[in-house]
Scaffold this motif. Structure first.
Motif, PDB file in Angstrom:
ATOM      1  N   VAL A  20       0.880  -1.163   0.000  1.00 13.06           N
ATOM      2  CA  VAL A  20       0.000   0.000   0.000  1.00 13.06           C
ATOM      3  C   VAL A  20       0.917   1.212   0.000  1.00 13.06           C
ATOM      4  O   VAL A  20       2.089   1.122   0.349  1.00 13.06           O
ATOM      5  N   LEU A 114      -1.650  -1.300 -12.072  1.00 12.32           N
ATOM      6  CA  LEU A 114      -0.582  -1.522 -11.089  1.00 12.32           C
ATOM      7  C   LEU A 114      -1.143  -2.249  -9.871  1.00 12.32           C
ATOM      8  O   LEU A 114      -0.591  -3.237  -9.385  1.00 12.32           O
ATOM      9  N   HIS A 115      -2.282  -1.752  -9.368  1.00 16.23           N
ATOM     10  CA  HIS A 115      -2.840  -2.344  -8.154  1.00 16.23           C
ATOM     11  C   HIS A 115      -3.340  -3.763  -8.392  1.00 16.23           C
ATOM     12  O   HIS A 115      -3.055  -4.680  -7.613  1.00 16.23           O
ATOM     13  N   LEU A 118       0.048  -6.095  -9.802  1.00 18.55           N
ATOM     14  CA  LEU A 118       1.290  -6.156  -9.035  1.00 18.55           C
ATOM     15  C   LEU A 118       1.079  -6.136  -7.525  1.00 18.55           C
ATOM     16  O   LEU A 118       1.931  -6.589  -6.769  1.00 18.55           O
ATOM     17  N   LEU A 119      -0.026  -5.576  -7.069  1.00 19.50           N
ATOM     18  CA  LEU A 119      -0.196  -5.420  -5.628  1.00 19.50           C
ATOM     19  C   LEU A 119      -1.296  -6.316  -5.040  1.00 19.50           C
ATOM     20  O   LEU A 119      -1.154  -6.835  -3.944  1.00 19.50           O
ATOM     21  N   ARG A 356      -8.795   5.677  -6.518  1.00 17.51           N
ATOM     22  CA  ARG A 356      -9.199   5.042  -5.265  1.00 17.51           C
ATOM     23  C   ARG A 356     -10.345   5.772  -4.573  1.00 17.51           C
ATOM     24  O   ARG A 356     -10.712   5.411  -3.463  1.00 17.51           O
ATOM     25  N   ASP A 418      -7.104  -0.205  -1.906  1.00 19.19           N
ATOM     26  CA  ASP A 418      -5.952   0.457  -2.523  1.00 19.19           C
ATOM     27  C   ASP A 418      -5.646   1.780  -1.835  1.00 19.19           C
ATOM     28  O   ASP A 418      -5.553   2.826  -2.492  1.00 19.19           O
TER      29      ASP A 418
END
Lengths: 434, 159
Positions: A20, A114-115, A118-119, A356, A418
Protein backbone atom coordinates in the motif's frame (compact mmCIF):
# COMPACT_ATOMS: atom_id res chain seq x y z
CA UNK A 1 -6.08 -22.14 6.79
CA UNK A 2 -6.43 -24.00 10.11
CA UNK A 3 -8.84 -23.27 12.92
CA UNK A 4 -7.41 -23.10 16.39
CA UNK A 5 -9.05 -23.31 19.77
CA UNK A 6 -9.52 -19.87 21.19
CA UNK A 7 -8.00 -19.36 24.58
CA UNK A 8 -6.53 -16.25 26.14
CA UNK A 9 -5.72 -13.20 24.07
CA UNK A 10 -4.03 -12.64 20.73
CA UNK A 11 -2.52 -9.62 19.05
CA UNK A 12 -2.01 -9.04 15.39
CA UNK A 13 0.63 -6.41 14.75
CA UNK A 14 1.58 -5.58 11.23
CA UNK A 15 4.30 -2.96 11.39
CA UNK A 16 4.69 -1.53 7.91
CA UNK A 17 1.91 -2.95 5.78
CA UNK A 18 3.26 -3.98 2.39
CA UNK A 19 1.86 -3.15 -1.02
CA UNK A 20 0.00 0.00 0.00
CA UNK A 21 1.21 3.53 -0.49
CA UNK A 22 2.70 5.26 2.55
CA UNK A 23 3.41 4.62 6.21
CA UNK A 24 0.82 2.91 8.40
CA UNK A 25 0.06 -0.04 10.67
CA UNK A 26 -2.81 -2.29 11.74
CA UNK A 27 -3.44 -3.24 15.35
CA UNK A 28 -6.06 -5.88 16.24
CA UNK A 29 -6.74 -7.13 19.78
CA UNK A 30 -8.69 -10.36 20.43
CA UNK A 31 -9.50 -11.52 23.98
CA UNK A 32 -11.08 -14.89 24.83
CA UNK A 33 -12.04 -15.33 21.21
CA UNK A 34 -13.74 -11.95 20.96
CA UNK A 35 -12.58 -8.97 18.98
CA UNK A 36 -11.79 -6.08 21.29
CA UNK A 37 -10.63 -3.45 18.85
CA UNK A 38 -9.27 -2.75 15.39
CA UNK A 39 -7.16 0.30 14.72
CA UNK A 40 -5.78 1.38 11.42
CA UNK A 41 -2.89 3.61 12.39
CA UNK A 42 -1.55 6.19 10.03
CA UNK A 43 1.77 7.64 11.02
CA UNK A 44 2.97 9.12 7.79
CA UNK A 45 4.00 12.63 8.76
CA UNK A 46 1.48 15.35 7.97
CA UNK A 47 2.18 16.96 4.61
CA UNK A 48 0.95 20.51 5.25
CA UNK A 49 -0.05 21.06 1.61
CA UNK A 50 -3.13 23.06 2.57
CA UNK A 51 -0.90 25.47 4.50
CA UNK A 52 1.63 25.64 1.61
CA UNK A 53 -1.16 26.78 -0.69
CA UNK A 54 -2.16 29.79 1.36
CA UNK A 55 -0.74 32.95 -0.14
CA UNK A 56 0.00 31.33 -3.51
CA UNK A 57 -1.43 32.35 -6.86
CA UNK A 58 -4.62 30.73 -8.15
CA UNK A 59 -2.54 29.32 -11.03
CA UNK A 60 -0.29 27.20 -8.77
CA UNK A 61 -2.46 24.48 -7.17
CA UNK A 62 -2.44 22.08 -10.16
CA UNK A 63 1.36 21.83 -10.02
CA UNK A 64 1.70 21.99 -6.23
CA UNK A 65 -1.04 19.52 -5.36
CA UNK A 66 0.07 17.04 -8.06
CA UNK A 67 3.12 16.52 -5.83
CA UNK A 68 0.93 15.05 -3.08
CA UNK A 69 0.89 11.72 -4.92
CA UNK A 70 2.91 9.98 -7.65
CA UNK A 71 0.04 7.56 -8.29
CA UNK A 72 -2.87 9.94 -8.72
CA UNK A 73 -1.45 13.40 -9.53
CA UNK A 74 -4.08 13.98 -12.22
CA UNK A 75 -6.84 13.60 -9.62
CA UNK A 76 -5.30 16.44 -7.63
CA UNK A 77 -4.77 18.57 -10.71
CA UNK A 78 -8.31 18.13 -12.00
CA UNK A 79 -10.05 18.77 -8.67
CA UNK A 80 -7.83 21.82 -8.13
CA UNK A 81 -8.66 23.24 -11.57
CA UNK A 82 -12.40 22.69 -11.08
CA UNK A 83 -12.36 24.42 -7.69
CA UNK A 84 -10.44 27.47 -8.90
CA UNK A 85 -12.58 27.76 -12.02
CA UNK A 86 -15.69 27.44 -9.84
CA UNK A 87 -14.49 30.26 -7.60
CA UNK A 88 -14.00 32.45 -10.67
CA UNK A 89 -17.30 31.57 -12.28
CA UNK A 90 -15.67 29.76 -15.19
CA UNK A 91 -17.00 26.54 -16.65
CA UNK A 92 -14.76 24.39 -18.85
CA UNK A 93 -16.51 22.09 -21.27
CA UNK A 94 -16.27 20.65 -24.75
CA UNK A 95 -12.88 19.77 -26.18
CA UNK A 96 -10.88 20.85 -23.13
CA UNK A 97 -13.06 18.74 -20.84
CA UNK A 98 -12.67 15.78 -23.22
CA UNK A 99 -8.90 16.16 -23.07
CA UNK A 100 -9.06 16.26 -19.27
CA UNK A 101 -11.07 13.02 -19.32
CA UNK A 102 -8.51 11.45 -21.67
CA UNK A 103 -5.62 12.36 -19.36
CA UNK A 104 -7.60 11.03 -16.39
CA UNK A 105 -8.16 7.72 -18.29
CA UNK A 106 -4.38 7.38 -18.46
CA UNK A 107 -4.16 7.75 -14.68
CA UNK A 108 -6.98 5.25 -14.05
CA UNK A 109 -5.22 2.74 -16.32
CA UNK A 110 -1.82 3.22 -14.65
CA UNK A 111 -3.18 3.07 -11.12
CA UNK A 112 -5.77 0.28 -11.54
CA UNK A 113 -3.46 -2.01 -13.52
CA UNK A 114 -0.58 -1.52 -11.09
CA UNK A 115 -2.84 -2.34 -8.15
CA UNK A 116 -4.66 -5.31 -9.74
CA UNK A 117 -1.64 -7.10 -11.21
CA UNK A 118 1.29 -6.16 -9.03
CA UNK A 119 -0.20 -5.42 -5.63
CA UNK A 120 -3.57 -7.15 -5.11
CA UNK A 121 -3.78 -10.28 -7.34
CA UNK A 122 -0.89 -12.05 -5.51
CA UNK A 123 -3.12 -12.10 -2.36
CA UNK A 124 -5.68 -14.31 -4.09
CA UNK A 125 -3.01 -16.92 -4.89
CA UNK A 126 -1.47 -16.78 -1.40
CA UNK A 127 1.69 -15.35 -2.93
CA UNK A 128 4.16 -12.87 -1.53
CA UNK A 129 4.21 -10.49 -4.46
CA UNK A 130 4.16 -10.01 -8.24
CA UNK A 131 7.53 -11.76 -8.64
CA UNK A 132 5.97 -14.98 -7.31
CA UNK A 133 2.87 -14.38 -9.45
CA UNK A 134 5.08 -14.05 -12.54
CA UNK A 135 6.62 -17.46 -11.72
CA UNK A 136 3.20 -19.15 -11.88
CA UNK A 137 1.42 -16.93 -14.41
CA UNK A 138 3.91 -15.08 -16.57
CA UNK A 139 1.24 -14.26 -19.15
CA UNK A 140 -0.92 -12.38 -16.65
CA UNK A 141 1.92 -10.21 -15.36
CA UNK A 142 3.17 -9.49 -18.89
CA UNK A 143 -0.30 -8.34 -19.91
CA UNK A 144 -0.53 -6.16 -16.83
CA UNK A 145 2.82 -4.56 -17.52
CA UNK A 146 1.82 -3.94 -21.14
CA UNK A 147 -1.37 -2.16 -20.12
CA UNK A 148 0.48 -0.06 -17.55
CA UNK A 149 3.01 0.95 -20.18
CA UNK A 150 0.18 2.07 -22.47
CA UNK A 151 -1.33 4.08 -19.62
CA UNK A 152 2.07 5.70 -19.04
CA UNK A 153 2.34 6.57 -22.72
CA UNK A 154 -1.10 8.17 -22.73
CA UNK A 155 -0.08 10.28 -19.74
CA UNK A 156 3.13 11.30 -21.50
CA UNK A 157 1.39 12.39 -24.69
CA UNK A 158 -1.40 14.36 -23.00
CA UNK A 159 0.24 15.36 -19.74
CA UNK A 160 3.83 15.88 -20.83
CA UNK A 161 5.21 13.05 -18.67
CA UNK A 162 4.00 9.79 -17.07
CA UNK A 163 4.32 10.94 -13.45
CA UNK A 164 3.37 14.36 -12.21
CA UNK A 165 2.13 15.72 -15.55
CA UNK A 166 3.30 19.24 -16.38
CA UNK A 167 0.84 20.18 -19.12
CA UNK A 168 -2.20 20.91 -16.93
CA UNK A 169 -3.10 24.48 -16.16
CA UNK A 170 -6.08 26.20 -14.67
CA UNK A 171 -8.55 26.65 -17.54
CA UNK A 172 -7.18 23.76 -19.61
CA UNK A 173 -3.76 22.75 -20.94
CA UNK A 174 -0.55 24.59 -21.78
CA UNK A 175 -0.66 22.88 -25.17
CA UNK A 176 -2.99 20.43 -26.85
CA UNK A 177 -1.47 17.24 -28.32
CA UNK A 178 -1.78 16.81 -32.06
CA UNK A 179 -4.37 14.29 -33.27
CA UNK A 180 -1.64 12.27 -35.00
CA UNK A 181 0.32 11.95 -31.74
CA UNK A 182 -2.74 10.47 -30.07
CA UNK A 183 -3.67 8.26 -33.01
CA UNK A 184 -0.27 6.55 -32.71
CA UNK A 185 -1.54 5.14 -29.40
CA UNK A 186 -4.67 3.55 -30.85
CA UNK A 187 -3.25 0.12 -31.78
CA UNK A 188 -1.80 -0.40 -28.31
CA UNK A 189 -4.97 0.93 -26.67
CA UNK A 190 -7.10 -1.55 -28.64
CA UNK A 191 -4.76 -4.43 -27.74
CA UNK A 192 -4.93 -3.29 -24.11
CA UNK A 193 -8.72 -3.20 -24.22
CA UNK A 194 -8.66 -6.90 -25.19
CA UNK A 195 -6.25 -7.58 -22.30
CA UNK A 196 -8.49 -5.65 -19.90
CA UNK A 197 -11.53 -7.68 -20.97
CA UNK A 198 -9.47 -10.84 -20.41
CA UNK A 199 -8.48 -9.48 -16.99
CA UNK A 200 -12.13 -9.10 -15.91
CA UNK A 201 -12.64 -12.79 -16.68
CA UNK A 202 -9.33 -13.72 -14.97
CA UNK A 203 -10.03 -11.96 -11.66
CA UNK A 204 -13.71 -12.92 -11.57
CA UNK A 205 -12.59 -16.58 -11.20
CA UNK A 206 -10.60 -15.83 -8.03
CA UNK A 207 -11.94 -17.27 -4.77
CA UNK A 208 -13.63 -14.52 -2.74
CA UNK A 209 -14.45 -14.56 0.98
CA UNK A 210 -18.14 -14.10 1.73
CA UNK A 211 -18.16 -10.61 3.24
CA UNK A 212 -20.93 -8.05 2.86
CA UNK A 213 -20.73 -4.43 3.91
CA UNK A 214 -23.57 -2.06 4.73
CA UNK A 215 -22.07 1.42 5.05
CA UNK A 216 -23.22 4.03 2.50
CA UNK A 217 -21.26 4.24 -0.73
CA UNK A 218 -20.45 7.70 -2.07
CA UNK A 219 -19.40 8.60 -5.60
CA UNK A 220 -19.93 11.08 -8.35
CA UNK A 221 -22.81 10.41 -10.66
CA UNK A 222 -23.15 11.83 -14.09
CA UNK A 223 -26.04 11.65 -16.49
CA UNK A 224 -24.00 11.34 -19.63
CA UNK A 225 -21.18 8.94 -18.77
CA UNK A 226 -19.29 6.92 -16.15
CA UNK A 227 -18.00 9.60 -13.78
CA UNK A 228 -14.30 10.41 -13.82
CA UNK A 229 -13.66 14.13 -14.15
CA UNK A 230 -17.07 15.58 -13.29
CA UNK A 231 -20.43 14.93 -11.70
CA UNK A 232 -22.53 15.52 -8.62
CA UNK A 233 -21.98 13.61 -5.40
CA UNK A 234 -24.46 10.83 -4.65
CA UNK A 235 -24.74 8.07 -2.08
CA UNK A 236 -26.49 4.72 -1.80
CA UNK A 237 -28.31 6.27 1.17
CA UNK A 238 -30.06 8.73 -1.16
CA UNK A 239 -27.87 11.85 -0.95
CA UNK A 240 -27.38 13.94 -4.06
CA UNK A 241 -25.21 16.93 -3.33
CA UNK A 242 -22.97 19.53 -4.89
CA UNK A 243 -19.32 19.44 -3.72
CA UNK A 244 -20.10 22.44 -1.46
CA UNK A 245 -23.11 20.74 0.08
CA UNK A 246 -21.11 17.52 0.54
CA UNK A 247 -18.27 19.33 2.31
CA UNK A 248 -20.88 20.87 4.58
CA UNK A 249 -22.25 17.38 5.26
CA UNK A 250 -19.06 15.58 6.19
CA UNK A 251 -17.09 16.26 9.33
CA UNK A 252 -13.37 15.63 9.30
CA UNK A 253 -11.95 14.93 12.74
CA UNK A 254 -8.62 13.96 14.15
CA UNK A 255 -8.19 10.61 15.90
CA UNK A 256 -5.10 10.01 18.00
CA UNK A 257 -3.95 6.94 16.04
CA UNK A 258 -3.88 8.67 12.70
CA UNK A 259 -2.21 11.60 11.01
CA UNK A 260 -5.02 11.31 8.45
CA UNK A 261 -8.29 12.95 9.34
CA UNK A 262 -11.33 10.66 9.58
CA UNK A 263 -14.28 11.89 7.51
CA UNK A 264 -17.82 10.89 8.44
CA UNK A 265 -21.26 11.87 7.14
CA UNK A 266 -23.01 14.06 9.67
CA UNK A 267 -20.01 13.43 11.97
CA UNK A 268 -21.20 9.86 12.64
CA UNK A 269 -21.79 7.74 9.56
CA UNK A 270 -18.90 5.74 8.09
CA UNK A 271 -18.95 5.78 4.29
CA UNK A 272 -16.83 4.47 1.44
CA UNK A 273 -15.69 5.99 -1.83
CA UNK A 274 -13.85 4.27 -4.70
CA UNK A 275 -14.53 1.55 -7.29
CA UNK A 276 -17.27 -0.22 -5.28
CA UNK A 277 -19.12 3.07 -4.81
CA UNK A 278 -18.71 4.17 -8.43
CA UNK A 279 -19.71 0.72 -9.77
CA UNK A 280 -22.83 0.51 -7.61
CA UNK A 281 -24.00 4.06 -8.28
CA UNK A 282 -23.12 4.10 -11.98
CA UNK A 283 -23.71 0.54 -13.19
CA UNK A 284 -26.11 1.76 -15.87
CA UNK A 285 -23.52 4.20 -17.18
CA UNK A 286 -20.77 1.62 -17.74
CA UNK A 287 -19.38 1.74 -21.26
CA UNK A 288 -20.80 -0.98 -23.56
CA UNK A 289 -17.94 -3.49 -23.38
CA UNK A 290 -17.44 -2.87 -19.65
CA UNK A 291 -21.14 -3.55 -19.07
CA UNK A 292 -20.96 -6.77 -21.05
CA UNK A 293 -17.81 -7.81 -19.16
CA UNK A 294 -19.59 -7.15 -15.85
CA UNK A 295 -22.56 -9.27 -16.94
CA UNK A 296 -20.28 -12.09 -18.14
CA UNK A 297 -18.32 -12.04 -14.88
CA UNK A 298 -21.52 -12.32 -12.85
CA UNK A 299 -21.04 -9.10 -10.92
CA UNK A 300 -23.82 -6.55 -10.84
CA UNK A 301 -25.04 -3.45 -9.03
CA UNK A 302 -25.73 -4.29 -5.40
CA UNK A 303 -22.47 -6.19 -4.93
CA UNK A 304 -21.15 -5.08 -1.52
CA UNK A 305 -18.29 -7.56 -1.12
CA UNK A 306 -15.14 -5.43 -0.75
CA UNK A 307 -12.91 -8.34 -1.87
CA UNK A 308 -14.62 -8.09 -5.26
CA UNK A 309 -13.33 -4.56 -5.78
CA UNK A 310 -10.56 -6.21 -7.82
CA UNK A 311 -13.26 -7.18 -10.37
CA UNK A 312 -14.71 -3.69 -10.31
CA UNK A 313 -11.25 -2.20 -10.80
CA UNK A 314 -10.68 -4.32 -13.93
CA UNK A 315 -14.14 -3.36 -15.23
CA UNK A 316 -13.21 0.28 -14.70
CA UNK A 317 -9.97 -0.40 -16.58
CA UNK A 318 -12.14 -1.51 -19.52
CA UNK A 319 -14.09 1.74 -19.15
CA UNK A 320 -10.86 3.75 -19.25
CA UNK A 321 -9.58 1.98 -22.39
CA UNK A 322 -12.94 2.26 -24.17
CA UNK A 323 -13.18 5.92 -23.31
CA UNK A 324 -9.58 6.64 -24.30
CA UNK A 325 -10.16 5.04 -27.71
CA UNK A 326 -13.44 6.91 -28.22
CA UNK A 327 -11.98 10.23 -27.18
CA UNK A 328 -8.95 9.85 -29.46
CA UNK A 329 -11.04 8.75 -32.43
CA UNK A 330 -13.28 11.80 -31.98
CA UNK A 331 -10.49 14.18 -30.98
CA UNK A 332 -10.26 17.72 -32.17
CA UNK A 333 -7.48 19.71 -30.52
CA UNK A 334 -8.95 22.50 -28.39
CA UNK A 335 -7.97 25.87 -29.76
CA UNK A 336 -7.09 27.74 -27.70
CA UNK A 337 -5.94 24.98 -25.36
CA UNK A 338 -7.15 26.81 -22.27
CA UNK A 339 -9.65 29.41 -21.19
CA UNK A 340 -7.91 32.57 -20.12
CA UNK A 341 -9.72 34.25 -17.26
CA UNK A 342 -9.26 36.67 -14.43
CA UNK A 343 -9.79 35.27 -10.97
CA UNK A 344 -12.60 36.50 -8.79
CA UNK A 345 -12.81 36.73 -5.04
CA UNK A 346 -14.85 33.89 -3.62
CA UNK A 347 -15.04 30.26 -2.68
CA UNK A 348 -14.78 27.43 -5.24
CA UNK A 349 -15.31 23.70 -5.06
CA UNK A 350 -14.06 20.80 -7.21
CA UNK A 351 -14.79 17.08 -7.01
CA UNK A 352 -13.47 14.32 -9.29
CA UNK A 353 -12.92 10.54 -9.04
CA UNK A 354 -9.36 9.54 -8.23
CA UNK A 355 -8.75 5.81 -8.97
CA UNK A 356 -9.20 5.04 -5.27
CA UNK A 357 -12.16 7.36 -4.65
CA UNK A 358 -13.73 10.77 -4.47
CA UNK A 359 -11.35 13.71 -4.08
CA UNK A 360 -12.53 17.19 -3.17
CA UNK A 361 -10.77 20.54 -3.23
CA UNK A 362 -12.02 23.86 -1.87
CA UNK A 363 -10.23 27.18 -2.33
CA UNK A 364 -11.03 30.69 -1.19
CA UNK A 365 -9.49 33.33 -3.46
CA UNK A 366 -9.15 37.06 -2.97
CA UNK A 367 -9.78 39.52 -5.80
CA UNK A 368 -6.14 39.19 -6.97
CA UNK A 369 -6.44 35.43 -7.18
CA UNK A 370 -4.37 34.79 -4.07
CA UNK A 371 -5.41 31.70 -2.11
CA UNK A 372 -6.69 32.62 1.32
CA UNK A 373 -7.81 29.14 2.38
CA UNK A 374 -7.42 25.63 0.95
CA UNK A 375 -9.04 22.34 1.88
CA UNK A 376 -8.19 18.97 0.29
CA UNK A 377 -10.19 15.86 1.15
CA UNK A 378 -8.50 12.79 -0.39
CA UNK A 379 -10.18 9.37 -0.76
CA UNK A 380 -8.18 7.47 1.86
CA UNK A 381 -9.08 9.79 4.72
CA UNK A 382 -12.73 9.29 3.75
CA UNK A 383 -12.26 5.51 3.50
CA UNK A 384 -10.19 4.89 6.61
CA UNK A 385 -13.14 4.30 8.96
CA UNK A 386 -14.83 2.01 6.38
CA UNK A 387 -11.63 -0.02 6.09
CA UNK A 388 -11.70 -0.46 9.87
CA UNK A 389 -15.34 -1.63 9.57
CA UNK A 390 -14.26 -4.21 6.96
CA UNK A 391 -11.46 -5.39 9.22
CA UNK A 392 -13.88 -5.93 12.10
CA UNK A 393 -16.08 -8.12 9.87
CA UNK A 394 -13.09 -10.06 8.54
CA UNK A 395 -11.63 -10.69 11.99
CA UNK A 396 -14.98 -11.63 13.55
CA UNK A 397 -15.78 -14.06 10.72
CA UNK A 398 -12.33 -15.68 10.89
CA UNK A 399 -11.44 -15.32 14.53
CA UNK A 400 -10.38 -18.97 14.83
CA UNK A 401 -7.77 -18.80 12.12
CA UNK A 402 -4.07 -19.18 12.82
CA UNK A 403 -2.52 -15.83 13.55
CA UNK A 404 -0.45 -15.81 10.37
CA UNK A 405 -3.48 -16.58 8.18
CA UNK A 406 -5.65 -14.00 9.92
CA UNK A 407 -2.94 -11.38 9.49
CA UNK A 408 -2.75 -12.05 5.75
CA UNK A 409 -6.53 -11.83 5.55
CA UNK A 410 -6.45 -8.44 7.24
CA UNK A 411 -3.75 -7.14 4.92
CA UNK A 412 -5.79 -8.22 1.89
CA UNK A 413 -8.89 -6.53 3.36
CA UNK A 414 -6.93 -3.27 3.54
CA UNK A 415 -5.54 -3.65 0.02
CA UNK A 416 -9.14 -4.13 -1.23
CA UNK A 417 -9.38 -0.37 -1.07
CA UNK A 418 -5.95 0.46 -2.52
CA UNK A 419 -5.35 3.03 0.21
CA UNK A 420 -2.94 5.81 -0.47
CA UNK A 421 -1.52 6.73 2.92
CA UNK A 422 0.77 9.40 1.53
CA UNK A 423 -2.24 11.21 0.13
CA UNK A 424 -4.25 10.95 3.31
CA UNK A 425 -1.56 11.97 5.76
CA UNK A 426 -2.97 14.33 7.15
CA UNK A 427 -1.53 6.89 6.90
CA UNK A 428 0.55 1.30 7.35
CA UNK A 429 2.09 -1.51 9.84
CA UNK A 430 -0.51 -4.51 10.94
CA UNK A 431 -0.66 -5.50 14.71
CA UNK A 432 -3.18 -8.19 15.95
CA UNK A 433 -3.27 -8.51 19.75
CA UNK A 434 -5.13 -11.69 20.79
CA UNK B 1 17.89 15.86 -19.95
CA UNK B 2 15.66 13.34 -21.60
CA UNK B 3 16.31 9.82 -22.82
CA UNK B 4 19.86 9.86 -24.06
CA UNK B 5 20.33 10.02 -27.79
CA UNK B 6 22.54 7.07 -28.64
CA UNK B 7 23.06 7.78 -32.27
CA UNK B 8 26.06 5.52 -32.21
CA UNK B 9 25.75 2.53 -29.93
CA UNK B 10 28.95 0.71 -29.12
CA UNK B 11 29.37 -2.42 -27.00
CA UNK B 12 26.25 -4.28 -28.16
CA UNK B 13 24.75 -6.33 -25.37
CA UNK B 14 25.77 -3.85 -22.71
CA UNK B 15 23.27 -1.32 -21.35
CA UNK B 16 23.46 1.40 -18.78
CA UNK B 17 20.71 3.24 -16.93
CA UNK B 18 20.80 5.95 -14.33
CA UNK B 19 18.05 5.74 -11.75
CA UNK B 20 16.94 8.94 -10.10
CA UNK B 21 15.74 12.48 -10.56
CA UNK B 22 17.97 15.24 -11.92
CA UNK B 23 16.05 17.74 -9.86
CA UNK B 24 16.41 16.11 -6.44
CA UNK B 25 20.03 16.98 -5.77
CA UNK B 26 22.16 13.84 -5.18
CA UNK B 27 19.31 11.60 -6.37
CA UNK B 28 20.35 12.80 -9.83
CA UNK B 29 23.84 11.30 -9.62
CA UNK B 30 22.80 8.01 -11.28
CA UNK B 31 21.43 9.63 -14.46
CA UNK B 32 24.40 12.02 -14.61
CA UNK B 33 26.96 9.19 -14.37
CA UNK B 34 25.04 7.09 -16.92
CA UNK B 35 24.85 10.05 -19.31
CA UNK B 36 28.60 10.60 -19.00
CA UNK B 37 29.43 6.92 -19.57
CA UNK B 38 27.12 6.77 -22.61
CA UNK B 39 28.60 9.97 -24.06
CA UNK B 40 32.18 8.76 -23.64
CA UNK B 41 31.81 5.09 -24.59
CA UNK B 42 28.70 4.92 -26.75
CA UNK B 43 27.13 2.28 -24.50
CA UNK B 44 23.35 2.26 -24.97
CA UNK B 45 21.70 4.38 -22.31
CA UNK B 46 18.18 3.18 -21.42
CA UNK B 47 17.66 5.81 -18.73
CA UNK B 48 16.98 8.01 -16.98
CA UNK B 49 14.65 5.87 -14.88
CA UNK B 50 12.64 7.25 -11.99
CA UNK B 51 10.56 4.12 -11.31
CA UNK B 52 12.57 0.83 -11.39
CA UNK B 53 9.57 -1.05 -12.82
CA UNK B 54 10.05 0.93 -16.02
CA UNK B 55 13.28 -1.05 -16.61
CA UNK B 56 11.32 -4.20 -17.46
CA UNK B 57 11.07 -4.48 -21.20
CA UNK B 58 14.13 -2.31 -21.69
CA UNK B 59 16.79 -4.92 -20.86
CA UNK B 60 16.46 -6.32 -24.38
CA UNK B 61 18.26 -9.64 -23.62
CA UNK B 62 21.38 -7.73 -22.65
CA UNK B 63 24.50 -9.55 -21.51
CA UNK B 64 25.20 -6.87 -18.97
CA UNK B 65 23.06 -4.11 -17.50
CA UNK B 66 24.79 -1.46 -15.42
CA UNK B 67 22.40 0.40 -13.16
CA UNK B 68 23.64 3.51 -11.44
CA UNK B 69 21.72 4.79 -8.45
CA UNK B 70 22.16 7.03 -5.47
CA UNK B 71 22.20 5.12 -2.19
CA UNK B 72 21.79 5.76 1.50
CA UNK B 73 23.81 3.19 3.43
CA UNK B 74 25.33 5.29 6.20
CA UNK B 75 28.64 5.38 4.31
CA UNK B 76 30.40 8.73 3.83
CA UNK B 77 28.84 10.81 1.01
CA UNK B 78 30.44 10.04 -2.34
CA UNK B 79 31.31 6.43 -1.39
CA UNK B 80 30.92 4.14 -4.43
CA UNK B 81 29.88 0.51 -4.04
CA UNK B 82 29.51 -2.14 -6.76
CA UNK B 83 26.92 -4.89 -6.38
CA UNK B 84 26.60 -7.92 -8.66
CA UNK B 85 22.85 -8.46 -8.42
CA UNK B 86 23.22 -12.09 -9.59
CA UNK B 87 25.35 -12.79 -6.51
CA UNK B 88 24.76 -10.21 -3.83
CA UNK B 89 21.74 -10.05 -1.60
CA UNK B 90 20.96 -6.38 -1.87
CA UNK B 91 18.05 -4.86 -0.04
CA UNK B 92 16.81 -1.86 -1.92
CA UNK B 93 13.91 0.44 -1.32
CA UNK B 94 11.83 2.72 -3.40
CA UNK B 95 10.54 6.08 -2.31
CA UNK B 96 7.04 4.92 -3.30
CA UNK B 97 5.58 1.84 -1.61
CA UNK B 98 3.27 1.61 -4.61
CA UNK B 99 6.35 0.97 -6.72
CA UNK B 100 8.57 -2.09 -7.00
CA UNK B 101 12.13 -1.71 -5.77
CA UNK B 102 15.20 -2.35 -7.90
CA UNK B 103 15.97 -5.79 -6.46
CA UNK B 104 12.37 -7.01 -6.96
CA UNK B 105 12.27 -5.42 -10.42
CA UNK B 106 15.29 -7.51 -11.49
CA UNK B 107 13.69 -10.60 -9.90
CA UNK B 108 10.43 -9.85 -11.73
CA UNK B 109 12.32 -9.42 -15.02
CA UNK B 110 14.00 -12.79 -14.37
CA UNK B 111 10.65 -14.46 -13.67
CA UNK B 112 9.37 -13.05 -16.96
CA UNK B 113 12.49 -14.20 -18.82
CA UNK B 114 13.44 -10.60 -19.52
CA UNK B 115 16.37 -10.06 -17.18
CA UNK B 116 19.85 -9.29 -18.43
CA UNK B 117 22.38 -12.13 -18.08
CA UNK B 118 24.18 -10.03 -15.54
CA UNK B 119 23.08 -6.93 -13.62
CA UNK B 120 25.50 -4.70 -11.79
CA UNK B 121 24.37 -1.88 -9.55
CA UNK B 122 26.74 1.00 -8.99
CA UNK B 123 25.64 2.73 -5.80
CA UNK B 124 26.87 6.20 -4.91
CA UNK B 125 26.24 7.40 -1.39
CA UNK B 126 24.24 10.61 -1.46
CA UNK B 127 24.11 13.42 1.03
CA UNK B 128 21.38 15.80 -0.07
CA UNK B 129 18.02 14.67 -1.48
CA UNK B 130 16.06 17.92 -1.44
CA UNK B 131 14.96 20.01 -4.38
CA UNK B 132 17.65 21.34 -6.71
CA UNK B 133 19.66 20.39 -9.77
CA UNK B 134 23.10 20.54 -8.11
CA UNK B 135 24.97 17.61 -6.60
CA UNK B 136 26.58 18.02 -3.20
CA UNK B 137 30.36 18.61 -3.51
CA UNK B 138 31.21 15.13 -2.17
CA UNK B 139 28.90 13.40 -4.64
CA UNK B 140 29.98 15.63 -7.55
CA UNK B 141 33.58 14.60 -6.80
CA UNK B 142 32.57 10.92 -7.05
CA UNK B 143 31.17 11.20 -10.58
CA UNK B 144 34.52 10.87 -12.38
CA UNK B 145 35.56 7.93 -10.19
CA UNK B 146 32.24 6.21 -10.86
CA UNK B 147 32.67 6.68 -14.61
CA UNK B 148 36.18 5.19 -14.44
CA UNK B 149 34.95 2.22 -12.38
CA UNK B 150 32.18 1.52 -14.89
CA UNK B 151 34.71 1.75 -17.70
CA UNK B 152 36.73 -0.96 -15.93
CA UNK B 153 33.62 -3.11 -15.48
CA UNK B 154 32.91 -2.88 -19.21
CA UNK B 155 36.52 -3.66 -20.15
CA UNK B 156 36.64 -6.70 -17.88
CA UNK B 157 33.34 -7.88 -19.37
CA UNK B 158 34.89 -7.76 -22.84
CA UNK B 159 37.95 -9.80 -21.82
Amino acid sequence: MKNIEETGSRTIDVHGLARVEGEGALHVRIESGELQHVELEIFEPPRFFEAFLRGRSFEEPPDITARICGICPVAYQMSACLAIEDASGVEVSGEIQDLRRLLYCGEWIQSHVLHVFLLHAPDFFGLEDAVDLAKIDKNAVERGLFMKKVGNKLMEVVGGRAIHPVNVKVGGFYSAPKKKELELLLDDLKKSLDYALWAVDWVSKFEFPDVETSYPLVALINESNYPIESGVIASTSGLELSPKEFLDTIVESHVARSSALHAKLYDQDVYLTGPMARFNLNYERLTPMAKQAAISSGIEAGCRNPFKTIIMRTIETVVAFEEAIRLIENYTPPNPSYIDFKPKAGMGYGATEAPRGLILHRYELDSEGIIKQAQIVPPTSQNQAAIEEDLKKVVEANIGLELEDLTKYCETAIRNHDPCISCSAHFLDVDIDS
Amino acid sequence: MTDADNSQVNFPGILIAGIGNYYRADDGVGPRVADAVADITGIKNIGPISEPLDLIGKFDNAKLAILVDAMRSSSPPGTIKIFDMNVAEVRTQTTSTHGINLERTISLAAALGKAPEKAIVVGIEGKLFGDGDKLSPEVADAVVDAVKMIDQIVLSELE
